[in-house]
Design a protein around this motif. Structure first.
Motif, mmCIF file in Angstrom:
data_model
loop_
_atom_site.group_PDB
_atom_site.id
_atom_site.type_symbol
_atom_site.label_atom_id
_atom_site.label_comp_id
_atom_site.label_asym_id
_atom_site.label_seq_id
_atom_site.Cartn_x
_atom_site.Cartn_y
_atom_site.Cartn_z
ATOM 1 N N SER A 85 8.216 47.740 33.195
ATOM 2 C CA SER A 85 9.115 46.749 32.595
ATOM 3 C C SER A 85 8.624 46.244 31.246
ATOM 4 O O SER A 85 9.413 45.706 30.457
ATOM 5 N N ILE A 86 7.328 46.407 30.950
ATOM 6 C CA ILE A 86 6.807 45.918 29.673
ATOM 7 C C ILE A 86 6.562 47.062 28.688
ATOM 8 O O ILE A 86 5.974 46.842 27.636
ATOM 9 N N ARG A 87 7.016 48.269 29.018
ATOM 10 C CA ARG A 87 6.717 49.426 28.162
ATOM 11 C C ARG A 87 7.223 49.230 26.738
ATOM 12 O O ARG A 87 6.503 49.478 25.770
ATOM 13 N N ARG A 88 8.453 48.790 26.587
ATOM 14 C CA ARG A 88 8.994 48.626 25.233
ATOM 15 C C ARG A 88 8.216 47.576 24.450
ATOM 16 O O ARG A 88 7.911 47.765 23.269
ATOM 17 N N ASP A 89 7.878 46.473 25.098
ATOM 18 C CA ASP A 89 7.115 45.418 24.410
ATOM 19 C C ASP A 89 5.721 45.913 24.021
ATOM 20 O O ASP A 89 5.215 45.581 22.941
ATOM 21 N N VAL A 90 5.097 46.690 24.904
ATOM 22 C CA VAL A 90 3.768 47.223 24.599
ATOM 23 C C VAL A 90 3.845 48.182 23.417
ATOM 24 O O VAL A 90 3.011 48.126 22.492
ATOM 25 N N LEU A 91 4.837 49.065 23.413
ATOM 26 C CA LEU A 91 4.997 49.985 22.291
ATOM 27 C C LEU A 91 5.228 49.222 20.988
ATOM 28 O O LEU A 91 4.722 49.609 19.930
ATOM 29 N N GLU A 92 5.970 48.145 21.070
ATOM 30 C CA GLU A 92 6.246 47.341 19.878
ATOM 31 C C GLU A 92 4.963 46.720 19.322
ATOM 32 O O GLU A 92 4.719 46.752 18.106
ATOM 33 N N VAL A 93 4.130 46.183 20.211
ATOM 34 C CA VAL A 93 2.862 45.572 19.782
ATOM 35 C C VAL A 93 1.956 46.623 19.142
ATOM 36 O O VAL A 93 1.352 46.401 18.081
ATOM 37 N N ILE A 94 1.849 47.780 19.787
ATOM 38 C CA ILE A 94 0.968 48.836 19.283
ATOM 39 C C ILE A 94 1.457 49.351 17.935
ATOM 40 O O ILE A 94 0.675 49.472 16.977
ATOM 41 N N ILE A 95 2.743 49.645 17.834
ATOM 42 C CA ILE A 95 3.278 50.238 16.600
ATOM 43 C C ILE A 95 3.247 49.227 15.455
ATOM 44 O O ILE A 95 3.028 49.595 14.298
ATOM 45 N N GLU A 96 3.414 47.960 15.768
ATOM 46 C CA GLU A 96 3.308 46.929 14.721
ATOM 47 C C GLU A 96 1.914 46.952 14.094
ATOM 48 O O GLU A 96 1.767 46.894 12.866
ATOM 49 N N ARG A 97 0.875 47.057 14.928
ATOM 50 C CA ARG A 97 -0.499 47.112 14.400
ATOM 51 C C ARG A 97 -0.737 48.422 13.651
ATOM 52 O O ARG A 97 -1.400 48.441 12.614
ATOM 53 N N MET A 98 -0.201 49.504 14.164
ATOM 54 C CA MET A 98 -0.394 50.792 13.505
ATOM 55 C C MET A 98 0.289 50.842 12.145
ATOM 56 O O MET A 98 -0.218 51.457 11.197
ATOM 57 N N LEU A 99 1.427 50.190 12.026
ATOM 58 C CA LEU A 99 2.109 50.140 10.727
ATOM 59 C C LEU A 99 1.269 49.382 9.692
ATOM 60 O O LEU A 99 1.252 49.745 8.512
ATOM 61 N N LYS A 100 0.584 48.350 10.139
ATOM 62 C CA LYS A 100 -0.289 47.617 9.216
ATOM 63 C C LYS A 100 -1.398 48.525 8.699
ATOM 64 O O LYS A 100 -1.766 48.456 7.511
ATOM 65 N N LEU A 101 -1.932 49.363 9.568
ATOM 66 C CA LEU A 101 -2.922 50.343 9.119
ATOM 67 C C LEU A 101 -2.284 51.366 8.181
ATOM 68 O O LEU A 101 -2.864 51.729 7.153
ATOM 69 N N ASP A 102 -1.095 51.825 8.544
ATOM 70 C CA ASP A 102 -0.430 52.886 7.787
ATOM 71 C C ASP A 102 -0.156 52.466 6.346
ATOM 72 O O ASP A 102 -0.385 53.235 5.407
ATOM 73 N N VAL A 103 0.346 51.254 6.159
ATOM 74 C CA VAL A 103 0.666 50.811 4.799
ATOM 75 C C VAL A 103 -0.568 50.353 4.038
ATOM 76 O O VAL A 103 -0.493 50.091 2.833
ATOM 77 N N SER A 104 -1.709 50.259 4.742
ATOM 78 C CA SER A 104 -2.952 49.875 4.064
ATOM 79 C C SER A 104 -3.682 51.075 3.470
ATOM 80 O O SER A 104 -4.667 50.904 2.754
ATOM 81 N N ALA A 105 -3.205 52.276 3.789
ATOM 82 C CA ALA A 105 -3.837 53.490 3.271
ATOM 83 C C ALA A 105 -2.742 54.383 2.693
ATOM 84 O O ALA A 105 -2.050 55.082 3.433
ATOM 85 N N SER A 106 -2.550 54.325 1.387
ATOM 86 C CA SER A 106 -1.492 55.115 0.767
ATOM 87 C C SER A 106 -1.847 56.595 0.811
ATOM 88 O O SER A 106 -3.013 56.987 0.968
ATOM 89 N N ARG A 107 -0.824 57.411 0.659
ATOM 90 C CA ARG A 107 -1.025 58.863 0.668
ATOM 91 C C ARG A 107 -2.012 59.285 -0.421
ATOM 92 O O ARG A 107 -2.895 60.115 -0.192
ATOM 93 N N SER A 108 -1.884 58.712 -1.599
ATOM 94 C CA SER A 108 -2.768 59.101 -2.698
ATOM 95 C C SER A 108 -4.215 58.699 -2.419
ATOM 96 O O SER A 108 -5.158 59.427 -2.750
ATOM 97 N N GLU A 109 -4.413 57.524 -1.776
ATOM 98 C CA GLU A 109 -5.771 57.077 -1.453
ATOM 99 C C GLU A 109 -6.417 57.996 -0.418
ATOM 100 O O GLU A 109 -7.608 58.318 -0.519
#
Length: 610
Positions: A205-229
């Motif tokens: 029942s919490i799968r969607r919420d867990v995925l949301e929490v994880i992906i939110e943190r991963m996006l912060k990492l993703d935008v902190s490292a640009s492709r060129s960097e």
């Protein structure tokens, strides 16, 4: 001789040295105002050298008087919850499980405290190491018992859930609050995400919420490292490694074949943020694969459930995040399992793109996703690509019709026609990558299809899409369509180059001078995947850019020089780079503790059926 099932002569007595009375007596004295034994009890429970036998005896006494452990005794309960039970003997673990079950059943006021205690064990324990006279705190990566310890935590959590069905409502905020900072080590983040995903196996029942929490943190990492960097860090690492090898060869006169033992490309990312993101992507992709499969075959219903959850997270978090490079590949990977999933994803994108009630900036981003997905996904057959092109081109022609029939003179204006330009660019980009597949089987039939799209009308309309699209996309599309005599674009391109857009209004608002070669703020979400470990799952599914040797291009601006021999891009750095800002798009798992091979199911004795 045996007494109570024990070998009396060969078994030493259990050490249970303690001070003060029983727990029940201590609670009674404390209630009467005598807190001496009460404080002594807390002190003994906090002993770092407490023995297994002592823990078992204490827990048995606590279980016998659990109804007396009201809110007034929360400090005592917090002390018990801090007992070092994880990783102890099976007898201690079993007794502690029983204590937790009794406690949450009799005193639900302690439910959150118990949940916090269990979740606190979702990461490796901290150890202090001394380097150069300085104490440094880090995770204990050498602990071989981590899988066993995590198993015990999940057994405890499943027991609590069994006795308190409403556990999921209280658990999700705790999982979110305890998520490690994204600056923590890859190992700590990897273990925590692993355990969060494992919870969803027995608390779906919490799968969607867990995925949301994880992906939110991963996006912060993703935008902190640009492709060129990331590319620059990898290039520097290769250069430094080669320089070290040359130095070693000069000093020790090594044989030439010795370099084969030291490959220049390792599985570790040189960019620290990219390395953390790579570890998390490997965990998440392994979870997606294992959750969707059962006994080696795709489990259709579970895959549909996961797709709906990921699509919801995509709409809420991934789509509005500009210039993320890797996290969106979670859906890319899931869609590769079955064509129906890829078609459902394309249908979802299409509905948003053609909806005038959606914000223009979102529709432009959707067009980028649609074109990039069609171009890069190997698992999408030509017939599906053509079906999507039919939809896109038909919508583009209807849009042109609506502008031609209006009283106003249509002109090149991004603020008015942003989704139109983005849709045109998606069509051009898709044809650049997939025209060969369309023509290979039957050249005559393929050419007839391309001509039926009536692309000449599109490029020659008053809104002039070739003026707005990325120059690299425009030039490549023009070269391909000229070769097959489908469209002749160069006259329009040369006229556009002469006039050079005096002022182009951006979808982000305000006026922008024409030196910008990317007025649409275009980005292609499925550009080349740079992460090494998780990239092993993406690579077989990914359509790389293949140079077209027999096609002549107009002179274009020089590409950024780099040492990458496997450059998979004809865009030459024209798409925007994320600058560490996350915001609205502008204008087997268990063995993953050692390798990302399969997702860990709960222990057999505690596993609930699907």
């Amino acid at each position: 001789m045996e007494v109570d099932g024990r070998d009396f002569l060969n078994t030493p007595p259990m050490k249970t040295v303690r001070f003060g009375g029983s727990v029940s007596e201590t609670l009674a004295k404390q209630k009467q105002g005598d807190s001496g034994d009460y404080e002594l009890l807390k002190h003994q429970l906090s002993d770092p050298d407490i023995k297994d036998a002592q823990i078992i005896n204490w827990l048995q006494e606590f279980r016998s008087c659990v109804t007396q452990l009201t809110k007034d005794h929360e400090q005592l309960i917090y002390t018990v919850l801090r007992l070092p039970w994880v990783g102890r003997s099976p007898a201690v673990v079993e007794e502690y499980m029983s204590f937790l079950s009794n406690l949450v059943s009799a005193q639900t006021v302690y439910l959150c405290a118990c949940l916090k205690m269990v979740v606190s064990h979702f990461t490796p324990k901290r150890v202090t190491i001394c380097e150069g006279g300085v104490d440094i705190s880090d995770t204990d990566d050498e602990d071989e018992n981590l899988p066993r310890n995590f198993d015990q935590c999940h057994q405890a959590l499943q027991l609590i859930t069994r006795y308190v069905p409403s556990t999921s409502h209280f658990l999700m905020p705790i999982l979110q609050e305890n998520f490690p900072f994204i600056q923590k080590s890859s190992r700590m983040l990897e273990c925590y995400v692993h355990n969060l995903l494992r919870v969803t196996v027995y608390i779906p029942s919490i799968r969607r919420d867990v995925l949301e929490v994880i992906i939110e943190r991963m996006l912060k990492l993703d935008v902190s490292a640009s492709r060129s960097e990331i590319e620059e860090a990898e290039e520097n690492a290769v250069y430094n490694h080669q320089a070290e090898e040359r130095t070693e060869e000069g000093l020790f006169d090594m044989d030439e074949d010795m370099s084969a033992d030291h490959p220049t490309r390792t599985a570790v990312m040189a960019h620290p943020v990219a390395e953390r993101l790579d570890a998390l992507m490997a965990v998440l992709l392994a979870y997606i694969k294992d959750f969707s499969h059962f006994n080696g075959s795709l489990h259709v219903e579970r895959t549909k459930e996961l797709y709906r959850d990921l699509l919801s997270v995509f709409d809420k978090l991934i789509l509005p995040t500009h210039a993320s490079c890797h996290v969106q590949y979670t859906l890319f990977y899931l869609c590769s399992f079955r064509l129906a999933l890829a078609e459902a994803f394309l249908d979802h994108l299409w509905k948003i793109l053609q909806s005038p009630s959606q914000p223009a900036v979102l529709r432009q981003a959707i067009a980028g996703y649609m074109g990039s997905f069609l171009a890069r996904a190997k698992f999408i057959p030509v017939r599906t690509v053509q079906a999507c092109l039919d939809l896109l081109v038909s919508w583009i022609h209807r849009y042109i019709d609506s502008q031609d029939s209006s009283d106003r003179q249509a002109c090149c204006d991004i603020s008015l026609h942003g989704p139109f330009y983005a849709a045109c660019q998606a069509v051009f980009y898709t044809l650049i990558f997939r025209h060969r597949a369309m023509l290979e089987g039957n050249m005559k039939k393929g050419l007839e299809y391309l001509q039926s799209l009536n692309l000449e009308r599109v490029v020659m309309c008053q809104m002039n899409p070739l003026k707005v699209c990325l120059p690299s996309v425009t030039n490549m599309f023009a070269a391909i369509t000229r070769k097959y005599q489908v469209v002749f674009c160069y006259t329009i391109i040369e006229r556009n180059n002469r006039h050079m857009l005096p002022v182009v209004r951006s979808s982000a608002g305000g006026d922008r001078v024409t030196t910008n070669t990317n007025p649409l703020d275009s980005f292609f979400p499925f550009d080349s995947y740079l992460l090494k470990k998780s990239g092993q799952l993406i690579e077989p599914l990914y359509q790389v850019w293949e140079e077209l040797a027999d096609i002549e291009l107009l002179p274009a601006k020089p590409c950024r020089q780099g040492s990458r021999e496997d450059e998979d891009d004809f865009l030459c750095g024209e798409t925007p780079q994320n600058e560490g800002i996350m915001g609205m798009t502008p204008n087997s798992f268990d063995s993953n503790l050692r390798s990302p091979s399969s997702v860990g199911s709960p222990p057999v004795t505690f596993q609930r059926p699907f």
